[in-house]
Design a protein around this motif. Sequence first.
Motif, PDB file in Angstrom:
ATOM      1  N   HIS B 887       0.934  -1.176   0.039  1.00  0.00           N
ATOM      2  CA  HIS B 887      -0.009   0.022  -0.017  1.00  0.00           C
ATOM      3  C   HIS B 887       0.829   1.263  -0.030  1.00  0.00           C
ATOM      4  CE1 HIS B 887      -3.696   2.475   0.946  1.00  0.00           C
ATOM      5  NE2 HIS B 887      -2.878   3.275   1.512  1.00  0.00           N
ATOM      6  N   PHE B 888       2.018   1.191   0.828  1.00  0.00           N
ATOM      7  CA  PHE B 888       2.810   2.289   0.840  1.00  0.00           C
ATOM      8  C   PHE B 888       4.002   2.253  -0.319  1.00  0.00           C
ATOM      9  CE2 PHE B 888       1.058   4.387   4.202  1.00  0.00           C
ATOM     10  CZ  PHE B 888       0.574   3.491   4.936  1.00  0.00           C
ATOM     11  N   GLY B 889       3.838   1.627  -1.425  1.00  0.00           N
ATOM     12  CA  GLY B 889       4.725   1.620  -2.529  1.00  0.00           C
ATOM     13  C   GLY B 889       5.757   0.528  -2.350  1.00  0.00           C
ATOM     14  N   GLY B 890       5.945  -0.171  -1.514  1.00  0.00           N
ATOM     15  CA  GLY B 890       7.079  -1.071  -1.268  1.00  0.00           C
ATOM     16  C   GLY B 890       6.830  -2.503  -1.688  1.00  0.00           C
ATOM     17  N   ARG B 891       7.698  -3.245  -1.350  1.00  0.00           N
ATOM     18  CA  ARG B 891       7.569  -4.900  -1.793  1.00  0.00           C
ATOM     19  C   ARG B 891       8.333  -5.755  -0.646  1.00  0.00           C
ATOM     20  NH1 ARG B 891      10.543  -8.049  -5.400  1.00  0.00           N
ATOM     21  NH2 ARG B 891      12.491  -6.900  -4.698  1.00  0.00           N
ATOM     22  N   MET B 892       7.400  -6.778  -0.376  1.00  0.00           N
ATOM     23  CA  MET B 892       7.867  -7.897   0.437  1.00  0.00           C
ATOM     24  C   MET B 892       7.973  -9.352  -0.226  1.00  0.00           C
ATOM     25  SD  MET B 892       5.852  -8.996   3.815  1.00  0.00           S
ATOM     26  CE  MET B 892       5.925  -7.558   4.942  1.00  0.00           C
ATOM     27  N   TRP B 893       9.102  -9.887   0.325  1.00  0.00           N
ATOM     28  CA  TRP B 893       9.546 -11.091  -0.362  1.00  0.00           C
ATOM     29  C   TRP B 893      10.133 -12.107   0.687  1.00  0.00           C
ATOM     30  CZ3 TRP B 893      12.196  -6.713  -1.221  1.00  0.00           C
ATOM     31  CH2 TRP B 893      13.586  -6.954  -1.029  1.00  0.00           C
TER      32      TRP B 893
END
Lengths: 128, 914
Positions: B887-893
């Motif tokens: 939502h805040f423009g980031g990425r998670m992996w």
Amino acid sequence: MSKKILIADDEPNIVAALEFLLQRSGYEVHVARNGDEALKLVEATHPDLVLLDVMMPQKSGYEVCMRIRERADWRHIKIIMLSAKGRDAEVSKGLSMGADIYVTKPFSTRELMDRIRDLLGQSTAGPA
Amino acid sequence: MLHETAIVLTAFVYLGVLFAIAYYADERADAGRSVIASPYIYSLSLAVYATAWTFYGSVGRAASDGVGFLPIYIGPTLMIALWWVVLRKILRISKQNRITSLADFIASRYGKSALLGGLVTVIAVIGILPYISLQLKAVSNSFTILVQYPEIVMPAKVGALSIRQDTALWVALILAAFTIAFGTRHLDAAEHHQGMVAAIAFESLVKLLAFLAVGVFVTFGIYDGFGDLFGRAAAQPKLRAMLTPLEGVAGGYANWVWLTILSMMAIMFLPRQFQVAVIENVDEKHINKAIWLFPLYMLAINVFVLPIAFGGLLRFPDGSVDADTFVLTLPMAEKREFLALLVFIGGLSAATGMVIVETIALSTMVCNDLVMPVLLRLRRLRLNERRDLTGLLLGIRRGAIVLILLLGYLYFKLAGEAYALVSIGLISFAAVAQFAPAILGGIFWKGGTRAGALSGLSAGFAVWLYTLLLPALARSGWLPIGLLDQGPFGIELLKPLQLFGLSGLDQISHAMIWSMIANIGAYVIGSLSASPSADEHRQASLFVDVFKQTGEAGGARFWRGTASAPDLYSLLARFLGTATADSAFREYSGAKGLDWPDARLIADAELVHYVEVQLAGAIGAASARVMVASVVKEEALTIDEVRDILDEASQVVVYSHKLEQKSRELEAATAELREANKRLTELDRLKDDFVSTVTHELRTPLTSIRAFTEILLDDPEVDTEQRKKFLGIITKEAERLTRLINQVLDLAKIESGKADWVESRVDMKEVISDTLAAMDQLFREKNIKIEARLPEKVSTVTVDLDRMIQVMLNLLSNAVKFCDSANGWIEVALSERDGGIRVDVRDNGRGISLEDHEAVFSKFHQVGDTLTDKPHGSGLGLHISRQIVEHFGGRMWVESTLGSGARFSFTLPTGAGA
């Protein structure tokens, strides 16, 4: 001789509750945590009744039920299916698999014990 | 060897061979196994363009004008390029409308006008007479020369001949007999003469071979090749001048241009060319091969023209020998008897080819378009009663053949001596060029009308007569020469060779300019000034739009009336014979699923059109029209009705285009809808899954809560230990339940976009430190080693503080759950790079298999279903964490290998937030 009941469920807390209830009523209790273990224990302990949870790892309750019913020498075993799924479709499926009764969770402990007693042909007065 | 008898015998043997070939081809055609259905035969038959004029006259022209003989062959080669458009269209039109001749084509186009057909026939016959006489002249001259062997004496010096020795007359009569035998053995509905085509294809080969033989002999036999020959020619100044194209030619540019244009017209509109190229064509696709085969032939037959011309000029420098005869006299001079005989046969072949085809074509026109219309009108009643007219038709044609040849001979006698061969031929070219405006206008311009065509043709022909034929007759002494010098009645402006003062041009160019101006001018003015009749309108549409139509039913739309099938049958039988009529009707009924005779065959517009087309094959379109009209009670369509039909047709086309478009759009829309439906069903299923899973997850803890609560209620005797244990479970499960509910609600809010995000500038270092501090107790309990690698300072990110804490808690508690149970180790790292900050959480647990790398982030995923120990999470934590980060423009992996722990990472952009 006391009746033997097998509990097959992967939720430890539910198992604990059921175990307590049954042992308090004088039944001999065995516990299986998954479908394969359940079948093994049926083989080993020849229970009179099985409390079968549907959502179990490895083999689901439906499959275990089917397997139990396949064998002629296990036809007499009573099966009560327990499940959080309560839709009509699930209920009919369970019954068509050969379960004697289908109980939805959460259940009433009193009702459950009554049902067990009925199935095992005992009066409400207590174990034989 | 070269006695008169021997030569005559050879000639007759050759003609016999030709006849045999024609006969064989005709037999094969009747048996249905045609020999001429080959593009090579087609292309060779087109070479009938090269007549005795080519054979003898090219050399003659080259000897005086050098390269100036070429335009006559450049023209056709250029025209080939246009064939794809023009010839193909004419071919298609002719096939569809069963056109049987040039005159038929023009007459049919302009409303099936018999008058126009007659005019075209007259122009064609008069125009071609010079050309025919040219062939007669060539054959008789070559014979006369050859007979003098070994002397070389020019025919003019031989002296006057008695009738019995007049070679030209004999040639004319023999050719007439031959042509009759060739082309009028029976009537063919489509005017096909397969035997003739086979014969002239053979002739094209013979004349080519003969010419090449002479050419090779002169170039390599007498001299030593091209170099030697041209070298010697260049050594003589007079000859050298001829090598440069334009200076050696009388009249220069204009001459070349007009000659080229003329020959372009000729290759299309000479009656014999129209006959072989259009009428005799059996397959449209043959044009493809002809487009390069024909120019190849032209090239081959022209290669040795200049060499022979120069060879002759060098050999006979004093001008005692006509250049026209070099082809023959050179071998004679070198005492090559066999070659000379071969040349004679070659020339004979070229001449007979032309005469046969041209006369057959002309006689067809005379019969169908000149005589029959007149006869039908004059003695209508009598002809209607006659049962069988085939005999009459054949008789007319045979008579026409004889007449034409005799007229050709007459022209030869009267005017043939005055000109060289080439000039005579060009006069004919100019005559047939008059057809060009009417035909080309007819197939491309719907506005061309009958009135226009009539005026154009008449005007052009009149000018031709005046500027070409008249001077020819005057020069031969049949008309006063003063006509040429001072003009008629002394009017200078009307001098035939310098009309209206246009001088400085050669005769042909001059004639062409004036005749084309008159022709085209009258055609256009005539067409525009009067409106066309219904018939003309219909025919114009059929012709110009031929490529847009499907099938032959085109003409049938424009008819209205009542008829009877038996009447139509007897009409057809009368002209084509019962056998042909029978097979035609059987074919037609067969296509309708009926047998013939069958009373159920309806005489509708289609049948009438069919019969008319069949009939046109024998007697021409105009006459067929008249005959059919007499049998059928026809209602004339007014011009408005025809226009209405045409409009309707075009509207239908437009409408069907629109329909096509609509249905395509519909298909596209349906496909889209199907896709959307699939997606919705999928989403629906997912929703069902989600709901059912949530239900299950909610009910499970509730079960324990209720069970233990009831136990405790029912049984007061439960001992303290157990009571404590049970109450603990109840509490825990209540917590679990609450957590789950919260998370589900959270997820629902985030996904529906209704979550409240409170954004502020957040220092992730602080967040991490605070979270670690809050969980410190837990770490100690579980004996987990914590490593925190945090930099001095990091940029702030614009995020929701509470949510970030939620994310860190989630990641860290997962790490706690899964790190090694004995020696738990967790590392938290914070770093800044490329416009964003990055957080890594590592543990030393079991790790996650590659297949599960994405699955861990999905809803309700709980790693390790095979565990007997069910994890305490809801399975939603990671999913929600990822949603928040994204939502805040980031990425998670996650990165992990089984057995070596896992590293969960996420990035957040600094500066601008979501």
